[in-house]
Design an enzyme around this catalytic site. Sequence first.
Site, short mmCIF file in Angstrom:
data_model
loop_
_atom_site.label_atom_id
_atom_site.label_comp_id
_atom_site.label_asym_id
_atom_site.label_seq_id
_atom_site.Cartn_x
_atom_site.Cartn_y
_atom_site.Cartn_z
N VAL A 76 20.03 42.89 -52.24
CA VAL A 76 21.07 42.87 -53.26
C VAL A 76 21.75 41.52 -53.18
CG1 VAL A 76 23.25 43.89 -54.06
CG2 VAL A 76 21.42 45.38 -53.22
N GLU A 108 12.61 51.06 -41.54
CA GLU A 108 13.07 50.47 -40.29
C GLU A 108 14.28 49.61 -40.61
OE1 GLU A 108 8.83 51.31 -39.69
OE2 GLU A 108 9.66 49.85 -41.05
N ASN A 113 22.43 46.40 -37.38
CA ASN A 113 22.88 46.38 -38.78
C ASN A 113 23.66 47.67 -39.08
OD1 ASN A 113 23.24 46.08 -41.52
ND2 ASN A 113 21.16 45.36 -41.89
N TYR A 120 22.39 54.16 -45.08
CA TYR A 120 21.27 55.10 -45.06
C TYR A 120 21.69 56.48 -44.55
CZ TYR A 120 18.35 51.14 -46.21
OH TYR A 120 17.80 50.05 -46.84
#
Length: 149
Positions: A76, A108, A113, A120
Amino acid sequence: MKKESVALSHEELAKACFLLSEQSFNEKSPWSEKQFLESLESENKAIFLSFEKKCLVGFIIISVVLDEAEIELVSVSKDFKRKKIGTQLLKEAIENLKQMKVSSLFLEVRQSNTSALGFYRSFKFEEIGFRKNYYKAPKEDGLILKLTL
């Protein structure tokens, strides 16, 4: 997500994906322009795109094999982060994968992160394993996540 009509050749779209990926990743694009073109021309890829004023601002590339799929790359534009582009793309992808009778979606993500992990997990992805030293530049373990559709 706005549905815009944007007529681009595979070559033009591959270049746009590459340029977006170059500016949105800290370590430059993990894929070459050629890899984007190969994905666009592949029969086992599902690609979801977001445009704003005819400019590509986000994409998700998913590999689909039988009833399983894997998110290969998400990007993005930095100018459009925190504007729900990724959320809209992933929702669209999940709905399309369900229609394709896909039962599991994998990905993955870098262990460090935390923003991606939170994103997620908000979709109910669950951690199912890890890959030692999966990422390079910098070297880091990758967490394997799964969403049952």
